[in-house]
Design a protein around this motif. Structure first.
Motif, PDB file in Angstrom:
ATOM      1  N   VAL A  11       0.847  -1.198   0.000  1.00 39.92           N
ATOM      2  CA  VAL A  11       0.000   0.000   0.000  1.00 39.92           C
ATOM      3  C   VAL A  11       0.884   1.250   0.000  1.00 39.92           C
ATOM      4  N   ASP A  12       0.274   2.396  -0.217  1.00 41.43           N
ATOM      5  CA  ASP A  12       1.021   3.655  -0.239  1.00 41.43           C
ATOM      6  C   ASP A  12       1.731   3.855   1.105  1.00 41.43           C
ATOM      7  N   GLY A  13       3.016   4.252   1.041  1.00 43.60           N
ATOM      8  CA  GLY A  13       3.756   4.551   2.262  1.00 43.60           C
ATOM      9  C   GLY A  13       4.316   3.330   2.976  1.00 43.60           C
ATOM     10  N   GLY A  15       7.135   1.845   2.236  1.00 47.45           N
ATOM     11  CA  GLY A  15       8.601   1.869   2.226  1.00 47.45           C
ATOM     12  C   GLY A  15       9.201   1.200   1.000  1.00 47.45           C
ATOM     13  N   LYS A  16       8.394   1.019  -0.045  1.00 46.47           N
ATOM     14  CA  LYS A  16       8.858   0.291  -1.235  1.00 46.47           C
ATOM     15  C   LYS A  16      10.085   0.919  -1.875  1.00 46.47           C
ATOM     16  N   THR A  17      10.093   2.253  -1.973  1.00 46.18           N
ATOM     17  CA  THR A  17      11.181   2.912  -2.700  1.00 46.18           C
ATOM     18  C   THR A  17      12.518   2.680  -2.005  1.00 46.18           C
ATOM     19  N   ILE A  49       2.393   9.662 -19.031  1.00 45.77           N
ATOM     20  CA  ILE A  49       1.169   8.981 -18.567  1.00 45.77           C
ATOM     21  C   ILE A  49       1.054   9.131 -17.045  1.00 45.77           C
ATOM     22  N   ARG A  50       2.185   9.051 -16.336  1.00 47.69           N
ATOM     23  CA  ARG A  50       2.183   9.199 -14.874  1.00 47.69           C
ATOM     24  C   ARG A  50       1.569  10.536 -14.443  1.00 47.69           C
ATOM     25  N   ARG A  51       1.908  11.591 -15.200  1.00 46.24           N
ATOM     26  CA  ARG A  51       1.369  12.902 -14.826  1.00 46.24           C
ATOM     27  C   ARG A  51      -0.153  12.909 -14.940  1.00 46.24           C
ATOM     28  N   SER A  72       1.527   2.512 -19.607  1.00 48.47           N
ATOM     29  CA  SER A  72       2.834   2.937 -19.105  1.00 48.47           C
ATOM     30  C   SER A  72       3.745   1.717 -18.911  1.00 48.47           C
ATOM     31  N   ARG A  73       3.144   0.667 -18.395  1.00 56.50           N
ATOM     32  CA  ARG A  73       3.893  -0.582 -18.115  1.00 56.50           C
ATOM     33  C   ARG A  73       4.318  -1.283 -19.407  1.00 56.50           C
ATOM     34  N   ALA A  74       3.453  -1.263 -20.419  1.00 52.13           N
ATOM     35  CA  ALA A  74       3.793  -1.908 -21.696  1.00 52.13           C
ATOM     36  C   ALA A  74       4.999  -1.201 -22.320  1.00 52.13           C
ATOM     37  N   ASP A  94       9.919  -0.824  -8.442  1.00 53.61           N
ATOM     38  CA  ASP A  94       9.109  -0.196  -7.412  1.00 53.61           C
ATOM     39  C   ASP A  94       7.684  -0.120  -7.998  1.00 53.61           C
ATOM     40  N   ARG A  95       6.863  -1.105  -7.687  1.00 56.49           N
ATOM     41  CA  ARG A  95       5.529  -1.369  -8.248  1.00 56.49           C
ATOM     42  C   ARG A  95       5.628  -2.004  -9.632  1.00 56.49           C
ATOM     43  N   THR A  96       4.624  -2.836  -9.930  1.00 56.31           N
ATOM     44  CA  THR A  96       4.535  -3.552 -11.210  1.00 56.31           C
ATOM     45  C   THR A  96       3.059  -3.825 -11.501  1.00 56.31           C
ATOM     46  N   SER A  99       0.494  -4.085  -8.719  1.00 56.29           N
ATOM     47  CA  SER A  99      -0.228  -2.907  -8.211  1.00 56.29           C
ATOM     48  C   SER A  99      -1.559  -2.757  -8.936  1.00 56.29           C
ATOM     49  N   SER A 100      -1.554  -2.959 -10.241  1.00 57.13           N
ATOM     50  CA  SER A 100      -2.818  -2.835 -10.988  1.00 57.13           C
ATOM     51  C   SER A 100      -3.805  -3.911 -10.572  1.00 57.13           C
ATOM     52  N   LEU A 101      -3.311  -5.131 -10.318  1.00 57.71           N
ATOM     53  CA  LEU A 101      -4.221  -6.194  -9.886  1.00 57.71           C
ATOM     54  C   LEU A 101      -4.855  -5.813  -8.545  1.00 57.71           C
ATOM     55  N   TYR A 103      -4.950  -2.560  -6.973  1.00 60.76           N
ATOM     56  CA  TYR A 103      -5.672  -1.275  -6.918  1.00 60.76           C
ATOM     57  C   TYR A 103      -6.868  -1.261  -7.875  1.00 60.76           C
ATOM     58  N   GLN A 104      -6.594  -1.573  -9.160  1.00 63.09           N
ATOM     59  CA  GLN A 104      -7.690  -1.466 -10.136  1.00 63.09           C
ATOM     60  C   GLN A 104      -8.549  -2.740 -10.126  1.00 63.09           C
ATOM     61  N   GLY A 105      -7.880  -3.905 -10.097  1.00 65.70           N
ATOM     62  CA  GLY A 105      -8.629  -5.162 -10.126  1.00 65.70           C
ATOM     63  C   GLY A 105      -9.406  -5.397  -8.847  1.00 65.70           C
ATOM     64  N   ARG A 144       2.734   7.930   6.680  1.00 64.27           N
ATOM     65  CA  ARG A 144       4.158   7.965   6.331  1.00 64.27           C
ATOM     66  C   ARG A 144       4.422   8.522   4.947  1.00 64.27           C
ATOM     67  N   GLU A 145       3.399   8.488   4.081  1.00 63.74           N
ATOM     68  CA  GLU A 145       3.619   8.864   2.688  1.00 63.74           C
ATOM     69  C   GLU A 145       4.113  10.294   2.584  1.00 63.74           C
ATOM     70  N   ASP A 146       5.156  10.565   1.752  1.00 59.47           N
ATOM     71  CA  ASP A 146       5.701  11.932   1.699  1.00 59.47           C
ATOM     72  C   ASP A 146       4.823  12.854   0.866  1.00 59.47           C
TER      73      ASP A 146
HETATM   74  P1  TYD Z   1       3.763   5.498  -6.229  1.00 54.29           P
HETATM   75  O1  TYD Z   1       4.391   6.598  -6.985  1.00 54.29           O
HETATM   76  O2  TYD Z   1       4.495   4.234  -6.090  1.00 54.29           O
HETATM   77  O3  TYD Z   1       3.310   6.084  -4.839  1.00 54.29           O
HETATM   78  P2  TYD Z   1       3.694   5.620  -3.394  1.00 54.29           P
HETATM   79  O4  TYD Z   1       5.133   5.969  -3.249  1.00 54.29           O
HETATM   80  O5  TYD Z   1       2.775   6.441  -2.587  1.00 54.29           O
HETATM   81  O6  TYD Z   1       3.427   4.153  -3.294  1.00 54.29           O
HETATM   82  O7  TYD Z   1       2.364   5.102  -6.895  1.00 54.29           O
HETATM   83  C1  TYD Z   1       1.477   6.061  -7.200  1.00 54.29           C
HETATM   84  C2  TYD Z   1       0.052   5.661  -6.963  1.00 54.29           C
HETATM   85  O8  TYD Z   1      -0.454   4.905  -8.053  1.00 54.29           O
HETATM   86  C3  TYD Z   1      -0.196   4.839  -5.730  1.00 54.29           C
HETATM   87  O9  TYD Z   1      -1.323   5.399  -5.067  1.00 54.29           O
HETATM   88  C4  TYD Z   1      -0.546   3.477  -6.269  1.00 54.29           C
HETATM   89  C5  TYD Z   1      -1.140   3.768  -7.596  1.00 54.29           C
HETATM   90  N1  TYD Z   1      -1.015   2.692  -8.612  1.00 54.29           N
HETATM   91  C6  TYD Z   1      -2.175   2.051  -9.054  1.00 54.29           C
HETATM   92  O10 TYD Z   1      -3.290   2.348  -8.611  1.00 54.29           O
HETATM   93  N2  TYD Z   1      -2.054   1.083 -10.023  1.00 54.29           N
HETATM   94  C7  TYD Z   1      -0.850   0.751 -10.575  1.00 54.29           C
HETATM   95  O11 TYD Z   1      -0.785  -0.141 -11.459  1.00 54.29           O
HETATM   96  C8  TYD Z   1       0.328   1.427 -10.098  1.00 54.29           C
HETATM   97  C9  TYD Z   1       1.670   1.095 -10.676  1.00 54.29           C
HETATM   98  C10 TYD Z   1       0.196   2.392  -9.110  1.00 54.29           C
END
Ligand code: TYD
Length: 200
Positions: A11-13, A15-17, A49-51, A72-74, A94-96, A99-101, A103-105, A144-146
């Motif tokens: 989840v967000d915060g 410590g993944k990074t 796409i991130r923006r 973005s991932r493709a 740092d996420r793959t 995360s989509s499975l 958060y979105q799934g 914790r999230e910055d």
């Molecule tokens: P991220 O920059 O990793 O934020 P954090 O450092 O807070 O984890 O990720 C940005 C946000 O995007 C985060 O809320 C999770 C979300 N996210 C999805 O919903 N689906 C995805 O496939 C990915 C990669 C991220």
């Protein structure tokens, strides 16, 4: 250490990074070639796409969101991750797709299998072979999230559903998932992650 493409998830915060950077540094210290990436982003197209995904005030429907993350991932798979793996490098991300499975799934309710299918189409077999899941209580993660983003500002209810989706996936795929308690001080979390994924 049998993996080639490691996903750092949670989840967000959680410590993944920090943990992703520590694992990449440990491998480099052993003379290994490592590619460290983050999602969404990692390529010029992916950062654009991130923006839209994280910092736009415009409305983004749930399937648009899922497909933009997948897009973005493709691009990252085609431009960087796939070629790095083919060249024999290890990849730490740092996420793959997981995360989509989650958060979105799971959390958005689009369905883990349907979101998986969309991503499989884009990834062409470039798929993480190991997942490090950092488990933290969603409320302390948000604290914790910055920097908040469009998704984390939705708050605790969404994060709790994300955490539940990750837990289910980890239970169903125990060989791929390494679960680490990330509620402890970050150096202990890093030490456990290194012991499990890099070795002595
Ligand atoms: P991220 O920059 O990793 O934020 P954090 O450092 O807070 O984890 O990720 C940005 C946000 O995007 C985060 O809320 C999770 C979300 N996210 C999805 O919903 N689906 C995805 O496939 C990915 C990669 C991220």
């Amino acid at each position: 250490m049998t993996w080639r493409y490691l996903a750092i998830e949670g989840v967000d915060g959680a410590g993944k990074t920090t943990v992703a950077a520590a694992i990449a540094a440990a491998l480099e210290g052993r003379g290994e070639a490592v590619l460290l990436v983050r999602e969404p982003g990692g390529t010029p197209t992916g950062e654009a796409i991130r923006r839209i995904l994280l910092h736009s005030d415009d409305s983004v429907a749930a399937w648009t969101e899922a497909m933009l993350f997948a897009a973005s991932r493709a691009q990252l798979a085609a431009e960087l991750v796939g070629p790095a793996l083919e060249a024999g490098m290890r990849v730490v991300s740092d996420r793959t797709v997981y995360s989509s499975l989650a958060y979105q799934g799971g959390a958005r309710g689009l369905g883990i299998d349907r979101v998986r299918e969309v991503n499989e189409a884009g990834l062409q077999g470039v798929w993480p072979d190991r997942v490090l899941l950092l488990v933290v209580d969603p409320a302390s993660g948000l604290e914790r999230e910055d920097a908040a983003d469009r998704i984390s500002v939705e708050g605790i209810a969404l994060q709790a559903r994300v955490a539940a989706a990750y837990d289910d996936m980890a239970r169903q795929d125990p060989e791929r998932f390494e679960v680490v308690d990330a509620s402890r001080p970050i150096d202990l979390v890093v030490a456990d992650a290194l012991a499990a994924l890099v070795g002595p």
